[in-house]
Write a protein that holds these residues in place. Structure first.
Motif, PDB file in Angstrom:
ATOM      1  N   VAL A 418       0.881  -1.170   0.000  1.00 34.68           N
ATOM      2  CA  VAL A 418       0.000   0.000   0.000  1.00 34.68           C
ATOM      3  C   VAL A 418       0.916   1.217   0.000  1.00 34.68           C
ATOM      4  O   VAL A 418       1.600   1.497   0.999  1.00 34.68           O
ATOM      5  N   LEU A 419       0.959   1.919  -1.126  1.00 37.55           N
ATOM      6  CA  LEU A 419       1.884   3.037  -1.320  1.00 37.55           C
ATOM      7  C   LEU A 419       1.160   4.345  -1.102  1.00 37.55           C
ATOM      8  O   LEU A 419       0.069   4.562  -1.671  1.00 37.55           O
ATOM      9  N   GLN A 441       0.998  -5.893  -8.207  1.00 37.52           N
ATOM     10  CA  GLN A 441      -0.299  -5.643  -7.590  1.00 37.52           C
ATOM     11  C   GLN A 441      -0.109  -4.815  -6.316  1.00 37.52           C
ATOM     12  O   GLN A 441       0.532  -5.264  -5.359  1.00 37.52           O
ATOM     13  N   PHE A 442      -0.620  -3.606  -6.319  1.00 34.35           N
ATOM     14  CA  PHE A 442      -0.471  -2.709  -5.162  1.00 34.35           C
ATOM     15  C   PHE A 442      -1.604  -1.694  -5.187  1.00 34.35           C
ATOM     16  O   PHE A 442      -2.318  -1.547  -6.193  1.00 34.35           O
ATOM     17  N   GLN A 443      -1.764  -1.013  -4.082  1.00 28.61           N
ATOM     18  CA  GLN A 443      -2.761   0.038  -3.953  1.00 28.61           C
ATOM     19  C   GLN A 443      -2.061   1.367  -3.677  1.00 28.61           C
ATOM     20  O   GLN A 443      -0.951   1.397  -3.134  1.00 28.61           O
ATOM     21  N   ARG A 460      -6.821  11.553 -10.816  1.00 24.22           N
ATOM     22  CA  ARG A 460      -7.545  11.349 -12.069  1.00 24.22           C
ATOM     23  C   ARG A 460      -6.684  10.612 -13.093  1.00 24.22           C
ATOM     24  O   ARG A 460      -7.156   9.682 -13.776  1.00 24.22           O
ATOM     25  N   ARG A 461      -5.418  10.984 -13.192  1.00 22.63           N
ATOM     26  CA  ARG A 461      -4.533  10.328 -14.177  1.00 22.63           C
ATOM     27  C   ARG A 461      -4.258   8.874 -13.797  1.00 22.63           C
ATOM     28  O   ARG A 461      -4.163   7.999 -14.663  1.00 22.63           O
ATOM     29  N   LEU A 462      -4.104   8.593 -12.489  1.00 26.78           N
ATOM     30  CA  LEU A 462      -3.837   7.219 -12.069  1.00 26.78           C
ATOM     31  C   LEU A 462      -5.053   6.320 -12.267  1.00 26.78           C
ATOM     32  O   LEU A 462      -4.922   5.147 -12.680  1.00 26.78           O
ATOM     33  N   VAL A 463      -6.219   6.832 -11.978  1.00 27.52           N
ATOM     34  CA  VAL A 463      -7.434   6.038 -12.152  1.00 27.52           C
ATOM     35  C   VAL A 463      -7.667   5.733 -13.623  1.00 27.52           C
ATOM     36  O   VAL A 463      -8.118   4.629 -13.996  1.00 27.52           O
ATOM     37  N   LEU A 467      -5.184   2.062 -12.021  1.00 25.96           N
ATOM     38  CA  LEU A 467      -4.643   1.800 -10.695  1.00 25.96           C
ATOM     39  C   LEU A 467      -5.734   1.905  -9.642  1.00 25.96           C
ATOM     40  O   LEU A 467      -6.686   2.708  -9.787  1.00 25.96           O
ATOM     41  N   THR A 468      -5.616   1.117  -8.581  1.00 26.81           N
ATOM     42  CA  THR A 468      -6.551   1.168  -7.465  1.00 26.81           C
ATOM     43  C   THR A 468      -6.085   2.248  -6.484  1.00 26.81           C
ATOM     44  O   THR A 468      -4.982   2.154  -5.931  1.00 26.81           O
ATOM     45  N   CYS A 469      -6.905   3.253  -6.264  1.00 24.03           N
ATOM     46  CA  CYS A 469      -6.478   4.430  -5.498  1.00 24.03           C
ATOM     47  C   CYS A 469      -7.465   4.743  -4.385  1.00 24.03           C
ATOM     48  O   CYS A 469      -8.662   4.409  -4.457  1.00 24.03           O
ATOM     49  N   THR A 470      -6.944   5.412  -3.350  1.00 22.17           N
ATOM     50  CA  THR A 470      -7.734   5.957  -2.255  1.00 22.17           C
ATOM     51  C   THR A 470      -7.330   7.422  -2.099  1.00 22.17           C
ATOM     52  O   THR A 470      -6.138   7.746  -2.130  1.00 22.17           O
ATOM     53  N   TYR A 471      -8.328   8.272  -1.896  1.00 23.80           N
ATOM     54  CA  TYR A 471      -8.065   9.718  -1.804  1.00 23.80           C
ATOM     55  C   TYR A 471      -8.475  10.211  -0.424  1.00 23.80           C
ATOM     56  O   TYR A 471      -9.576   9.888   0.067  1.00 23.80           O
TER      57      TYR A 471
END
Length: 614
Positions: A418-419, A441-443, A460-463, A467-471
């Motif tokens: 988880v980065l 595989q990472f978040q 927005r660019r990562l999604v 990529l799986t992202c949390t904001y």
């Protein structure tokens, strides 16, 4: 066999010879006097000497005349060849004026024959205020010292009223007089003092003429003056004289903020909003500024170009266009005139927005390349060489360096990690996209903060790339940190003591990660390293527009701080950068490899050995 050595004389261990001892001719002392070896003779000032001296004193002989001790010379008695009276011996003789005064020493026969040491010092006396000769002998010995004191006080008052130029001229005259006197006799004579007086007026005229010419240049600043006096990137804005001087030469009309933060008075604090329309109206009026440089300055001011690498590349490309259109004026050399042109462009960019450390390093590189141009090259060849140097700097030190950083940092990402990243860093974005391309595989947790909210653009660019992202915002970073395995941060610069100089909020994220024992990995190109040392975010920083803090994007109903400028006791602070101590950084990934913060000085030294990074 050698002859036997003669026996040594037996020395009584209880008897010791102290100081300088001369055994011949024993000296007879009075029974009431003390030994001159153990205790030095008493020293009296010129005023107290009259109280102890007998009423009738025989004048000293020529060998015992008063000597002036300024610079030592064995023939100092030649200054007074004739016998002098005791009254003259009590007069204070000025030594090297302006150096620290003079010292007069003499010995007179007294009472039982004990030598008396007389030392008189003059604290600060100008040589042109008074000089002594045989005509100045007073009738009474006591009145001379009072006379000298009055003259010294008058000269001191005169010095206080004199201007700085006059004092400097006087010092130069005294130095010249002293040099001539030391060359001729080793001491300062009255003739030297007269020559010093004679040389004083023309120097005063020269200084006043120079001051007048400088004042004239300040009243009417020209392009030549602007080239000479480029405002320093870290100018102290609490210095009123320097600020007024910079305002007279400024292209951008800034209005000082009414509610300035006292702790940051050394940084520029202006009202935002009126500079951009004013600059756009002057686009076709400013001849000294190249159109490409002018365009980049407008983009800096409006915020269209942000980020350390983007700003640096845009500036270098603008300089490339300016060099392409540059022609050497008649009777001028390319090296000096082009360096002055670049300095004037830099001053314009500083007025639009303060330079970043990476931009300062790039400017130093360009100026060093201009200075290295051979004189045998023609104008077109020199311009072509400079343009290729700029192109090579952009490719090797920014684009290629980011690729090397990505290849090193990707090895630190494992499956299931988880980065966490803060804000928006181009190097960190390239690392995340490269790891995703390799199938890891990472978040990703994107932490953002007001007022810039740059993390939204990164999210927005990562999604879009899958990529799986949390904001989240920075106030929730301690809540989510226990799930994080790695923290990747960008940097505007890395200083010589390992301090990471980056966007405001980076230090808070790094400290929280250190408290949770999460490794912090900083990604920074080596051309952003700087030999400066900084321990806080106060001495050097950049202040943004305070109005953006009073507004919340998407919430028009939140208007509690709309009239904050009218409240005298309310001050809004919008810092752009902060400093992260090296204790909270685990490793720094550069194009030289992965290094600890303690190895930053090595990289700085290697870069300086490469003659400014090329």
């Amino acid at each position: 066999m050698d002859a036997r050595r003669p026996p040594r004389a037996v020395i009584d261990p209880k008897v010791r010879t102290v100081g300088f001892f001369t055994p011949p001719d024993p000296i007879q002392f009075d029974s009431n006097s003390l030994s001159p070896v153990m205790i030095p003779p008493p020293c009296h000032s010129s005023e107290n000497l009259d109280l102890h001296s007998p009423p009738s004193v025989t004048p000293p002989s020529g060998d015992e005349s008063v000597s002036v001790t300024g610079s030592y010379n064995g023939s100092s008695s030649e200054l007074f060849p004739a016998p002098m009276s005791p009254a003259l011996s009590q007069k204070i003789v000025a030594g090297d004026g302006g150096v620290g005064g003079g010292i007069v020493a003499s010995s007179f026969p007294r009472g039982g024959g004990v030598p008396v040491c007389k030392l008189t010092t003059v604290s600060v006396v100008n040589t042109d205020s008074f000089a002594f000769d045989e005509r100045d002998k007073p009738n009474k010995g006591g009145g001379s010292s009072m006379e000298v004191k009055d003259q010294a006080m008058n000269s001191k008052q005169k010095n206080e009223k004199s201007s700085k130029a006059e004092r400097r001229a006087l010092q130069e005259a005294q130095r010249a007089a002293k040099a001539e006197g030391n060359k001729a006799t080793g001491t300062v004579t009255s003739g030297n003092l007269k020559s010093a007086k004679a040389t004083k007026p023309p120097q005063k005229v020269d200084n006043t003429s120079v001051a007048a010419s400088e004042k004239k240049g300040v009243d009417r600043p020209s392009e030549k003056d602007r080239k000479k006096d480029v405002p320093h990137p870290r100018m102290q804005y609490d210095d009123k004289s320097r600020v007024e001087k910079a305002k007279r030469r400024a292209v951008v009309n800034h209005t000082e903020s009414r509610n300035r933060v006292e702790l940051f008075r050394h940084l520029p604090q202006y009202e935002h909003g009126s500079q951009l329309p004013d600059l756009e109206a002057k686009f076709f009026q400013l001849e000294p500024v190249h159109p490409s440089v002018y365009k980049v300055g407008l983009q800096y001011l409006s915020g269209d170009i942000s980020g350390g690498n983007a700003r640096c590349i845009a500036m270098l490309q603008a300089f490339q266009d300016a060099i392409k259109d540059y022609t050497v004026p008649p009777e001028k050399t390319l090296v000096r005139d082009l360096t002055a042109k670049i300095s004037s462009y830099v001053s314009f960019l500083i007025e639009c927005r303060p330079l970043s450390i990476s931009m300062g390093n790039a400017i130093r590189f360009l100026k060093s390349q201009i200075a290295k141009l051979p004189l045998t090259l023609s104008e077109s060849e020199s311009k072509t060489s400079l343009q290729s140097d700029i192109e090579r700097f952009i490719y090797e030190k920014i684009i290629l360096a980011d690729k090397v950083i990505v290849e090193h940092a990707v090895t630190k990402i494992r499956d299931g990690d988880v980065l966490l990243t803060y804000g928006s860093s181009s190097a960190v974005e390239m690392i995340l996209l490269r790891a995703h391309e390799l199938g890891k595989q990472f978040q990703v947790v994107v932490v953002d903060s007001r007022p810039s909210l740059k993390g939204k653009l990164l999210l927005r660019r990562l999604v879009e790339k899958g990529l799986t992202c949390t904001y989240t915002h920075i106030n929730a970073v301690s809540f989510i940190m226990h799930e994080v395995t790695r923290v990747f941060l960008g940097a505007s610069s890395v200083l010589s003591n390992g301090t990471v100089y980056s966007g405001v909020g980076t230090a808070s994220v790094a400290m929280v990660a250190h408290a949770f024992h999460v490794p912090v990995i900083v990604c920074c190109e080596a051309f952003k390293f700087h030999e400066r040392v900084q321990l806080d975010s106060i001495c050097s920083n950049e202040l943004g527009d305070p109005d953006v803090i009073s507004k919340v994007s998407g919430r028009g109903d939140v208007n509690h701080l709309d009239a904050w400028a009218n409240a005298e006791n309310l001050q809004l602070l919008n810092l752009i950068y902060d400093a992260t101590p090296s204790d909270y950084v685990s490793i720094i990934v550069t194009d030289y490899g992965m290094i600890p913060p303690t190895s930053v000085p090595v990289v700085v030294r290697e870069y300086s050995r490469e003659q400014v990074w090329i």
